[in-house]
Design an enzyme around this catalytic site. Sequence first.
Site, short mmCIF file in Angstrom:
data_model
loop_
_atom_site.label_atom_id
_atom_site.label_comp_id
_atom_site.label_asym_id
_atom_site.label_seq_id
_atom_site.Cartn_x
_atom_site.Cartn_y
_atom_site.Cartn_z
N TYR A 1 20.71 24.22 48.03
CA TYR A 1 21.37 25.37 48.64
C TYR A 1 20.84 26.69 48.06
O TYR A 1 20.76 26.87 46.85
CB TYR A 1 22.89 25.30 48.44
CG TYR A 1 23.61 26.54 48.91
CD1 TYR A 1 23.79 26.79 50.26
CD2 TYR A 1 24.07 27.50 48.00
CE1 TYR A 1 24.42 27.93 50.71
CE2 TYR A 1 24.71 28.65 48.44
CZ TYR A 1 24.88 28.86 49.80
OH TYR A 1 25.50 30.00 50.23
N HIS B 1 23.83 41.52 52.55
CA HIS B 1 25.14 41.43 51.90
C HIS B 1 25.60 42.76 51.32
O HIS B 1 26.69 42.84 50.74
CB HIS B 1 25.11 40.36 50.80
CG HIS B 1 25.08 38.95 51.32
ND1 HIS B 1 24.21 38.54 52.29
CD2 HIS B 1 25.83 37.86 51.00
CE1 HIS B 1 24.40 37.25 52.54
NE2 HIS B 1 25.39 36.82 51.77
N ASN C 1 25.71 35.91 43.25
CA ASN C 1 26.73 34.89 43.08
C ASN C 1 27.33 35.04 41.68
O ASN C 1 26.64 34.87 40.69
CB ASN C 1 26.11 33.49 43.22
CG ASN C 1 26.79 32.68 44.30
OD1 ASN C 1 27.98 32.88 44.56
ND2 ASN C 1 26.05 31.77 44.91
N TYR D 1 69.52 49.39 26.96
CA TYR D 1 68.43 48.42 26.91
C TYR D 1 67.05 49.06 26.70
O TYR D 1 66.18 48.48 26.07
CB TYR D 1 68.38 47.61 28.21
CG TYR D 1 69.48 46.59 28.38
CD1 TYR D 1 70.49 46.44 27.44
CD2 TYR D 1 69.50 45.78 29.50
CE1 TYR D 1 71.49 45.51 27.62
CE2 TYR D 1 70.51 44.84 29.70
CZ TYR D 1 71.51 44.71 28.75
OH TYR D 1 72.49 43.79 28.94
N ARG E 1 67.02 49.42 22.92
CA ARG E 1 67.30 48.21 22.14
C ARG E 1 66.33 47.07 22.46
O ARG E 1 65.99 46.26 21.60
CB ARG E 1 68.74 47.77 22.44
CG ARG E 1 69.21 46.57 21.68
CD ARG E 1 70.71 46.34 21.76
NE ARG E 1 71.38 46.86 22.93
CZ ARG E 1 72.15 46.12 23.74
NH1 ARG E 1 72.29 44.84 23.52
NH2 ARG E 1 72.77 46.67 24.76
N PHE F 1 31.76 30.36 41.04
CA PHE F 1 31.81 31.75 41.49
C PHE F 1 33.20 32.16 41.93
O PHE F 1 33.45 33.34 42.19
CB PHE F 1 30.86 31.95 42.68
CG PHE F 1 31.10 30.95 43.77
CD1 PHE F 1 32.22 31.01 44.58
CD2 PHE F 1 30.21 29.90 43.97
CE1 PHE F 1 32.45 30.06 45.57
CE2 PHE F 1 30.44 28.96 44.95
CZ PHE F 1 31.56 29.04 45.76
N GLU G 1 33.83 29.20 53.69
CA GLU G 1 34.53 29.74 52.52
C GLU G 1 35.97 29.98 52.93
O GLU G 1 36.38 31.10 53.26
CB GLU G 1 33.81 31.00 52.05
CG GLU G 1 32.39 30.67 51.57
CD GLU G 1 31.42 31.84 51.64
OE1 GLU G 1 31.88 32.97 51.88
OE2 GLU G 1 30.21 31.60 51.48
#
Length: 519
Positions: free
Chosen positions: A54, A84, A196, A280, A283, A328, A412
């Site tokens: 791949y 990309h 990646n 609170y 404290r 990844f 994906e």
Amino acid sequence: MKNFNYGIEHLTIGICLDIAAGKVKGVINEDAAARIQTSWKEVEKIVHAHLPVYGINTGFGPLCDTRISEEDTSMLQSNILKSHSVGVGKPIAQEIAKLMLITKVHALAQGYSGISPQTLERIIWHIDNDVIPVVPEKGSVGASGDLAPLSHLFLPLIGLGYVNVGDEKHPAGEILKQHNLQPLILGPKEGLALINGTQFILAFAIKAVERLNNALNVADLIGAMSLEGLMGSSRPFDARLHAIRPYKGTKLVAKRLAALLDGSAIGSSHVDCDRVQDPYSLRCMPQVHGASRNAWLHLKELTEIELNSVTDNPVIFNADDTISGGNFHGQPMALPLDYATVAAAELGNIADRRCYLMSEGRYGLPKLLTEHAGLNSGLMIPQYTTAALVTENKTFCFPASADSVPTSLGQEDHVSMGSISGRKLHMVLDNIEYIQAIELLYASQALDFRRPLQSTPVIEGLHQLVRQHVPFIKEDRIFADDINALHQLIIGGKFQSTATEAAQKHNINITDDDEFGIY
């Protein structure tokens, strides 16, 4: 200057930040170079043997079954960077982009990614010369690697995209020419190895660990000042109480608060008062601040694991042993980043309550911390700002990791959205730093109404620092100027360093345990 050996030594958050700041130099030593060269040669074997692997001789994502010829393997890698690069929005901070470069080099230098020595050398050149790629902030879904931001990060390697040199943005190709450098021709697997990985998420996590650590330390210091201004009790910080509910963060905060308040004349002046217990927000500082510290500790631990991991795909053990897995995927970082976002927001929630408490006119303080309320509004409206900021933070607390939108034609089909988790955490921290500046404005004013009584050396040192930049409020003025001045003290580190110096001078132990450090 000290060297750090990429791919060989254990990288901590502190060292990574020091490399980015130019205090440490990252290098490739002989052992790392040998691993890199071996892995590069194994990829060449895969290509020449026409073994289907791949991203080396196949297409990407849903095109993983499409075979690529040997002569086209290089074009495949440059194409992936171009196709990309789809990020949008404002550029990320240069420091974050530089951290991305550093963490990517460390991952690739471990010798499982098939990257060429030449490519790593060029990335290190960008780091060492502060030629930092321009990376848009939006576009990653936090799985398949941070594909879009990493593509933009590495476009300059092939002469495309933009880089920052100082504060100026330039086309990458122009800067390469100025330095007599040629664009690289990527070999098989290199484009995929570059994009990646989780380095976008990771870089935001690294910086968040540093920023949240500072916010946690500042929360304890300002909280102690507020408690003194309100004449609260230090009894809830007794170590015995926290030994019987021993969370690490809670114990640390209680120890710090007890040390900060020990010996205070303000504290001893009301030991016989009839107040049974404090609200609170005073404290329960060990429990609330401490819970946020526990979240920080978890984020730090997982960030350091990620820093020293290989998040590439496929992973190359040798030419006959490659694994297409899921290293990844950003889920291991997305969840703790979302958790840390809630933890950071809670520091703001409790600080806002202390601001409100100091403005109510209780415990001997004048209403709105002004002696002439009516003609003057005093510190009425700064708490509106804390209210607005804590509510804005609540809107950022929805966990991005709870969502997943399938991508890549369903190949994906589960993604982490961790890139959004990382960015949201920094949005919350931006607001927290302003909330803390406003609480500091209130606490310093409240302390002045306790005079002539004095607090402890650290708290008095911090009060003096504030008064060097922001005078006592006698009448209304533009309080935004005061808030911004105090904000600069906090984010610039002067507030924290003043506390540390005063503590060391007077032998007061307010330092964090080693486990809560970043080195």
